[in-house]
Design a protein around this motif. Structure first.
Motif, PDB file in Angstrom:
ATOM      1  N   VAL A 235       0.933  -8.990   9.280  1.00  0.00           N
ATOM      2  CA  VAL A 235       0.341  -9.906   8.300  1.00  0.00           C
ATOM      3  C   VAL A 235       1.320 -11.032   8.024  1.00  0.00           C
ATOM      4  N   THR A 236       0.794 -12.190   7.656  1.00  0.00           N
ATOM      5  CA  THR A 236       1.641 -13.368   7.450  1.00  0.00           C
ATOM      6  C   THR A 236       2.199 -13.447   6.039  1.00  0.00           C
ATOM      7  N   VAL A 273      -0.634  -6.240  -5.135  1.00  0.00           N
ATOM      8  CA  VAL A 273      -0.347  -7.206  -4.075  1.00  0.00           C
ATOM      9  C   VAL A 273      -0.162  -6.523  -2.724  1.00  0.00           C
ATOM     10  N   PHE A 274      -0.099  -5.191  -2.716  1.00  0.00           N
ATOM     11  CA  PHE A 274       0.118  -4.459  -1.467  1.00  0.00           C
ATOM     12  C   PHE A 274      -1.095  -3.596  -1.128  1.00  0.00           C
ATOM     13  N   PRO A 303      -3.921 -10.089   1.374  1.00  0.00           N
ATOM     14  CA  PRO A 303      -4.091 -11.553   1.288  1.00  0.00           C
ATOM     15  C   PRO A 303      -3.864 -12.009  -0.152  1.00  0.00           C
ATOM     16  N   PHE A 304      -3.054 -13.046  -0.306  1.00  0.00           N
ATOM     17  CA  PHE A 304      -2.688 -13.478  -1.661  1.00  0.00           C
ATOM     18  C   PHE A 304      -3.851 -14.137  -2.392  1.00  0.00           C
ATOM     19  N   GLN A 305      -4.671 -14.925  -1.669  1.00  0.00           N
ATOM     20  CA  GLN A 305      -5.740 -15.670  -2.329  1.00  0.00           C
ATOM     21  C   GLN A 305      -7.092 -15.210  -1.791  1.00  0.00           C
ATOM     22  N   ASN A 329      -8.776 -14.964  -7.136  1.00  0.00           N
ATOM     23  CA  ASN A 329      -7.518 -14.269  -7.368  1.00  0.00           C
ATOM     24  C   ASN A 329      -6.397 -14.901  -6.550  1.00  0.00           C
ATOM     25  N   ASN A 330      -5.268 -15.074  -7.199  1.00  0.00           N
ATOM     26  CA  ASN A 330      -4.017 -15.411  -6.511  1.00  0.00           C
ATOM     27  C   ASN A 330      -3.002 -14.352  -6.931  1.00  0.00           C
ATOM     28  N   ARG A 331      -2.649 -13.454  -5.994  1.00  0.00           N
ATOM     29  CA  ARG A 331      -1.854 -12.278  -6.325  1.00  0.00           C
ATOM     30  C   ARG A 331      -0.347 -12.525  -6.295  1.00  0.00           C
ATOM     31  N   ASN A 332       0.066 -13.708  -5.912  1.00  0.00           N
ATOM     32  CA  ASN A 332       1.504 -13.996  -5.846  1.00  0.00           C
ATOM     33  C   ASN A 332       1.740 -15.435  -6.273  1.00  0.00           C
TER      34      ASN A 332
END
Length: 698
Positions: A235-236, A273-274, A303-305, A329-332
């Motif tokens: 994953v990126t 986030v994981f 995925p963060f978003q 959602n933005n998780r980071n």
């Protein structure tokens, strides 16, 4: 002294072997005939300490089911239960199993006599066991071998949390559990190579009591070594390693602990986030030259978003709600696993009561049967706030809430919340809310008449509300609890800040000054020990009192309400109160519930796409009411309801349907309050209340 542990004594073993030989030899020539004998009954006499069902669980020979279940079995094996036939070999083995069971419970002198009654005409056999339990052995003393020179904190843990004590009945399972606790204590205090000896139990023939000895070799004490982080290369997304490391409950040089490893994994999973997280030792073999254990943390970020459409159900406000929404959602957000969430959500309450024909043809959303809300919210969660057990969540939301046929409430709310896990099973919540709430008439003419005739204060309010909640949750399962408890208490205050500073932000809107306290307790008990019949109990109470010449009443969003699927189920949501206006709520509440949850189909199978073992039944009894003020409480005004429920188990909790009817209605005229004073079919069952929900009612 004679040593005993796990095995049958020589007397029981001899009896068991002799019985087995006699039965097998004597009945071998007529084996086919015995297969045709159904076990009509299994009964016990003399078992003063243990219930029949506990002894039946030990046996492999089973009693044949009732004729109804055997009939269903002829239709489909998935529906009913098969007949049970007598097996002489299993019967002989069961005699030995019962003897072993009693010995493992400390009844070394127990004697078990049996009686078989054959009816070859009806092709049945009944089995009777006459049990002479004798005197139960107690624990005379407890000895620990190999515990010399241990650290004082470890010895204190060993002494303070013991599962067995001198004077307790001797029970093998408790001895085994105590040994597991001792091993866990060593693992969690750096002794990763502890070697365990089998515990021994020596019985004194003079007293019939037992000395229990635990033997352990602690080995070397280890510490956590260097900690490395590995993130999935497939994953990126990447989370800063420092963010991951600060959510661990251990660091290099701390004594090695299995519990801290597990708690740290839970900390990482709670971040959201994981997709997965795992913490493992880098090396699996240790030697005398190595005292530290290097650790590796493996994580796979999500995925963060994301933009997520939402369709769901809930039982908010003690009613069945349909939810539609859209969330971003933005998780980071700032690189520290902060979670930003923006959400638009629509909620329709008690869909089963909506008059859709009238709504679509004439009235639209103004219809009195349409209850619900629309909410637009924005919140940020900071997961690390001073420590990894505390999070901080500010949020702002705009809500249009319709709970009444004459008006709706536009609500603008800002909230600052802190959540902290203060102990393993204890969580504290601190929340400060700024809340502006208004009253808007759906029909200005009718709404004005309603407010004026009932002297309802419809002025907008701007309130400052501070609340503190302490919750202790020791339920063994979040969705399907069978044991444990949950306790919580909330203290809430409003009005102190504006009264000290002369209002909020220069506003001249009225505000409420009140103190409120509410407590809740839930308890669970499984007397069958196999989840066949679970008892659940709930008690809830609270009171809110105005103080200091409050300029406004308690806001409608902070009052108590009665009735609904999580309250007294003989009434619909917000229909129960000692008031002509139950929809306006009250400032005092007392409620309770008793449920018996029957899992009678847990061994049933599947018929087509229907899994019968997922169904269960509930009998419930609820009581309670809501009062305008606490000093108006009267025991004679406590309403009562009862009924039956159906549950279907899912991974997110059971789907719930409850049929509630009123047992005692204090609002009725005298002589018509109790169920026996009304026509049962027409008035009681004819006016039952149907509730839908997700999850158990408590």
């Amino acid at each position: 002294m004679a040593g005993f542990f796990f095995d049958l004594s020589m007397r029981y073993r001899t009896l068991y072997i002799a019985l087995l030989c006699i039965i097998v030899t004597g009945l071998a020539s007529t084996q086919d005939r015995w297969r045709d004998l159904e076990v009509s009954r299994i009964q016990f006499e003399g078992n003063e300490t243990f219930r029949d069902d506990a002894l039946l669980d030990v046996m492999r020979v089973k009693e044949s089911p009732a004729a109804f279940w055997k009939f269903l079995y002829t239709i489909s094996e998935k529906l009913g239960d098969k007949p049970e036939y007598f097996d002489p070999v299993l019967y002989a083995q069961d005699c030995g199993r019962l003897a072993t069971f009693y010995q493992d419970q400390g009844f070394f002198s127990a004697r078990i006599d049996t009686l078989l009654k054959f009816d070859f005409g009806k092709k049945t056999v009944s089995i009777s066991f006459l049990i002479h339990e004798g005197r139960r052995s107690l624990i005379d003393s407890i000895q620990h071998v190999g515990f010399e020179g241990l650290p004082s904190d470890l010895m204190e843990e060993i002494r303070s949390n013991a599962l067995i004590e001198v004077g307790d009945p001797y029970v093998v399972d408790r001895v085994v559990s105590e040994q597991a606790r001792l091993v866990s204590a060593f693992f969690n205090n750096g002794f990763a190579d502890v070697r365990v000896e089998r515990p021994t139990a020596d019985r004194y023939l003079s007293t019939n009591n037992v000395k229990v000895t635990f033997g352990l070799d602690p080995g070397r004490r280890y510490v956590f070594g260097p900690i490395s982080v590995k993130q999935d290369s497939a994953v990126t997304e990447r989370v800063d390693d420092a963010v991951i490391l600060r959510h661990l409950d251990f660091g290099p040089g701390d004594f090695y602990s299995q519990a801290k490893r597990a708690d740290s994994e839970r900390n990482l999973n709670r971040l959201g986030v994981f997709e997965t997280s795992r913490i493992e030792p880098v090396i699996g073999v240790r030697s005398d030259s190595i005292k530290d254990i290097p650790m590796q943390v493996y994580v796979r970020p999500r995925p963060f978003q994301e933009m997520v459409p939402e369709i769901g159900v809930s039982d908010e406000n003690n009613a069945f709600n349909i939810l539609l929404g859209l969330a971003y959602n933005n998780r980071n957000l700032f690189g520290g696993a902060q979670n930003l969430q923006a959400r638009l959500q629509l909620q329709l309450q008690s869909i089963q009561d909506v008059e859709f024909g009238r709504v679509f043809n004439r009235t639209g959303l103004r219809d009195s049967s349409v209850i619900g809300n629309a909410e637009l919210s924005l919140q940020i969660n900071q997961p690390y706030f001073f420590n990894n057990k505390t999070s901080f969540t500010p949020s702002v939301s705009f809500i249009v809430e319709k709970r009444h046929k004459y008006y709706f409430n536009p609500i603008l709310r800002g909230r600052f919340g802190v959540t902290s896990q203060t102990a393993r099973y204890t969580t504290a919540f601190i929340e400060w809310s700024l809340e502006r709430i208004g009253y808007e008439s759906i029909n200005p003419t009718i709404g004005g008449i309603y407010f004026d005739s009932l002297s309802i204060d419809r002025r907008p309010q701007l309130n400052s509300i501070l609340s503190v909640t302490l919750q202790r949750d020791k339920r063994n399962d979040l969705f399907y609890p069978t044991s444990g408890f949950m306790h919580s208490v909330t203290v809430e205050e409003a009005g102190l800040i504006p009264s000290v500073f002369g209002g909020l932000f220069g506003s001249d809107l009225p505000y409420s000054k009140y103190l409120k306290i509410a407590g809740r307790g839930q308890w669970y008990w499984d007397p069958t020990q196999n989840e066949a019949s679970i008892w659940a109990f709930r008690l809830y109470g609270g009171v809110a009192e105005l103080y200091g010449h409050s300029p406004a009443p308690v806001p409608i969003t902070r009052r108590f309400y009665g009735g609904g699927s999580g309250s007294v189920r003989g009434w619909k949501a917000r229909e129960l109160a000692v008031s002509k206006l139950p929809l306006e709520g009250g400032n005092a509440v007392l409620e309770g519930s008793i449920e018996n949850r029957w899992n009678v189909l847990r061994s049933a199978g599947r018929l087509g796409f229907v899994e019968f073992n997922r169904f269960s039944f509930v009998f419930f009894f609820d009581f309670g009411n809501v009062w305008t003020r606490a000093r108006e409480f009267k025991a004679s005004e406590i309403a009562m309801a009862s009924g039956l429920g159906l549950r279907y188990a899912t991974v997110a909790g059971p789907i719930r349907i409850d049929f509630g009817f009123r047992v005692y209605d204090p609002a009725e005229a005298e002589g018509r309050q109790w169920i026996m004073e009304k026509k049962f079919w027409k008035e009681t069952l004819g006016n039952f209340v149907l509730h839908f929900g997700i999850g158990h009612s408590f």
